[in-house]
Design a protein around this motif. Structure first.
Motif, mmCIF file in Angstrom:
data_model
loop_
_atom_site.group_PDB
_atom_site.id
_atom_site.type_symbol
_atom_site.label_atom_id
_atom_site.label_comp_id
_atom_site.label_asym_id
_atom_site.label_seq_id
_atom_site.Cartn_x
_atom_site.Cartn_y
_atom_site.Cartn_z
ATOM 1 N N PRO A 185 0.805 -1.228 0.000
ATOM 2 C CA PRO A 185 0.000 0.000 0.000
ATOM 3 C C PRO A 185 0.842 1.284 0.000
ATOM 4 N N LEU A 186 2.095 1.187 0.402
ATOM 5 C CA LEU A 186 2.950 2.371 0.475
ATOM 6 C C LEU A 186 3.693 2.671 -0.824
ATOM 7 N N LEU A 187 3.609 1.786 -1.793
ATOM 8 C CA LEU A 187 4.363 1.974 -3.030
ATOM 9 C C LEU A 187 4.055 3.285 -3.753
ATOM 10 N N PRO A 188 2.793 3.734 -3.853
ATOM 11 C CA PRO A 188 2.554 5.038 -4.489
ATOM 12 C C PRO A 188 3.222 6.201 -3.745
ATOM 13 N N ASP A 189 3.201 6.151 -2.413
ATOM 14 C CA ASP A 189 3.848 7.207 -1.630
ATOM 15 C C ASP A 189 5.367 7.183 -1.815
ATOM 16 N N ILE A 190 5.930 5.986 -1.849
ATOM 17 C CA ILE A 190 7.372 5.854 -2.068
ATOM 18 C C ILE A 190 7.729 6.378 -3.454
ATOM 19 N N SER A 191 6.892 6.053 -4.433
ATOM 20 C CA SER A 191 7.124 6.504 -5.808
ATOM 21 C C SER A 191 7.047 8.028 -5.905
ATOM 22 N N ASN A 192 6.118 8.622 -5.197
ATOM 23 C CA ASN A 192 6.003 10.094 -5.208
ATOM 24 C C ASN A 192 7.189 10.755 -4.518
ATOM 25 N N HIS A 193 7.671 10.137 -3.465
ATOM 26 C CA HIS A 193 8.783 10.723 -2.721
ATOM 27 C C HIS A 193 10.099 10.614 -3.491
ATOM 28 N N TYR A 194 10.316 9.477 -4.117
ATOM 29 C CA TYR A 194 11.541 9.248 -4.884
ATOM 30 C C TYR A 194 11.208 9.302 -6.377
ATOM 31 N N ASN A 195 10.952 10.480 -6.886
ATOM 32 C CA ASN A 195 10.547 10.585 -8.283
ATOM 33 C C ASN A 195 11.704 10.402 -9.265
ATOM 34 N N ASN A 196 12.942 10.358 -8.799
ATOM 35 C CA ASN A 196 14.070 10.113 -9.701
ATOM 36 C C ASN A 196 14.354 8.619 -9.897
ATOM 37 N N ILE A 197 13.669 7.770 -9.145
ATOM 38 C CA ILE A 197 13.826 6.315 -9.276
ATOM 39 C C ILE A 197 12.666 5.798 -10.127
ATOM 40 N N GLU A 227 9.560 3.815 -11.559
ATOM 41 C CA GLU A 227 8.455 3.201 -10.827
ATOM 42 C C GLU A 227 8.566 1.669 -10.815
ATOM 43 N N ALA A 228 9.091 1.102 -11.887
ATOM 44 C CA ALA A 228 9.255 -0.360 -11.943
ATOM 45 C C ALA A 228 10.226 -0.848 -10.869
ATOM 46 N N ALA A 229 11.268 -0.074 -10.610
ATOM 47 C CA ALA A 229 12.232 -0.450 -9.570
ATOM 48 C C ALA A 229 11.586 -0.408 -8.196
ATOM 49 N N ILE A 230 10.738 0.576 -7.979
ATOM 50 C CA ILE A 230 10.058 0.689 -6.679
ATOM 51 C C ILE A 230 9.041 -0.434 -6.510
ATOM 52 N N GLU A 231 8.328 -0.762 -7.574
ATOM 53 C CA GLU A 231 7.347 -1.847 -7.489
ATOM 54 C C GLU A 231 8.011 -3.205 -7.277
ATOM 55 N N SER A 232 9.256 -3.322 -7.691
ATOM 56 C CA SER A 232 9.954 -4.595 -7.487
ATOM 57 C C SER A 232 10.224 -4.868 -6.006
ATOM 58 N N LEU A 233 10.128 -3.837 -5.165
ATOM 59 C CA LEU A 233 10.298 -4.044 -3.717
ATOM 60 C C LEU A 233 9.307 -5.067 -3.170
ATOM 61 N N SER A 234 8.100 -5.050 -3.686
ATOM 62 C CA SER A 234 7.085 -5.961 -3.153
ATOM 63 C C SER A 234 7.069 -7.309 -3.864
ATOM 64 N N THR A 235 7.775 -7.431 -4.995
ATOM 65 C CA THR A 235 7.721 -8.688 -5.725
ATOM 66 C C THR A 235 8.984 -9.529 -5.606
ATOM 67 N N VAL A 236 10.120 -8.898 -5.403
ATOM 68 C CA VAL A 236 11.389 -9.636 -5.390
ATOM 69 C C VAL A 236 11.433 -10.655 -4.261
ATOM 70 N N GLN A 237 10.974 -10.281 -3.063
ATOM 71 C CA GLN A 237 11.063 -11.231 -1.958
ATOM 72 C C GLN A 237 10.097 -12.391 -2.126
ATOM 73 N N GLN A 238 9.078 -12.246 -2.953
ATOM 74 C CA GLN A 238 8.174 -13.359 -3.190
ATOM 75 C C GLN A 238 8.839 -14.472 -3.998
ATOM 76 N N PHE A 239 9.875 -14.122 -4.771
ATOM 77 C CA PHE A 239 10.630 -15.163 -5.481
ATOM 78 C C PHE A 239 11.296 -16.114 -4.497
ATOM 79 N N SER A 240 11.807 -15.575 -3.404
ATOM 80 C CA SER A 240 12.434 -16.450 -2.411
ATOM 81 C C SER A 240 11.404 -17.368 -1.759
ATOM 82 N N VAL A 241 10.184 -16.883 -1.605
ATOM 83 C CA VAL A 241 9.124 -17.722 -1.044
ATOM 84 C C VAL A 241 8.810 -18.869 -2.003
ATOM 85 N N ILE A 242 8.711 -18.565 -3.288
ATOM 86 C CA ILE A 242 8.402 -19.591 -4.277
ATOM 87 C C ILE A 242 9.532 -20.617 -4.333
#
Length: 77
Positions: free
Chosen positions: A30-42, A44-59
């Motif tokens: 739920p915080l990804l839009p706020d993080i994206s707004n705060h770090y506008n030089n990064i 958006e795909a990199a920021i969204e990967s924060l919530s998906t990368v750790q799910q690979f380790s679960v799989i």
């Protein structure tokens, strides 16, 4: 520290680390839009990967757990 205490400590740490890995993705989603707004030089795909990368380790853990349980037994796993 005797062997039983080390095993108990290792078990507790293992359960807590698995719990942490599983719950961090949905917790920050739920915080990804706020993080994206705060770090506008990064990008958006990199920021969204924060919530998906750790799910690979679960799989990967789920897939590996099947093979490990067949080798050493479900109770030991």
């Amino acid at each position: 520290m005797n062997k039983q205490n080390k095993l108990n400590l290792l078990t507790k740490i293992s359960v807590l680390s698995v719990s942490l890995i599983i719950t961090t993705g949905p917790a920050i989603s739920p915080l990804l839009p706020d993080i994206s707004n705060h770090y506008n030089n990064i990008p958006e795909a990199a920021i969204e990967s924060l919530s998906t990368v750790q799910q690979f380790s679960v799989i990967i853990s789920l897939i590996i757990a099947n093979f490990i349980s067949k080798k050493i037994g479900i109770k030991k796993l």
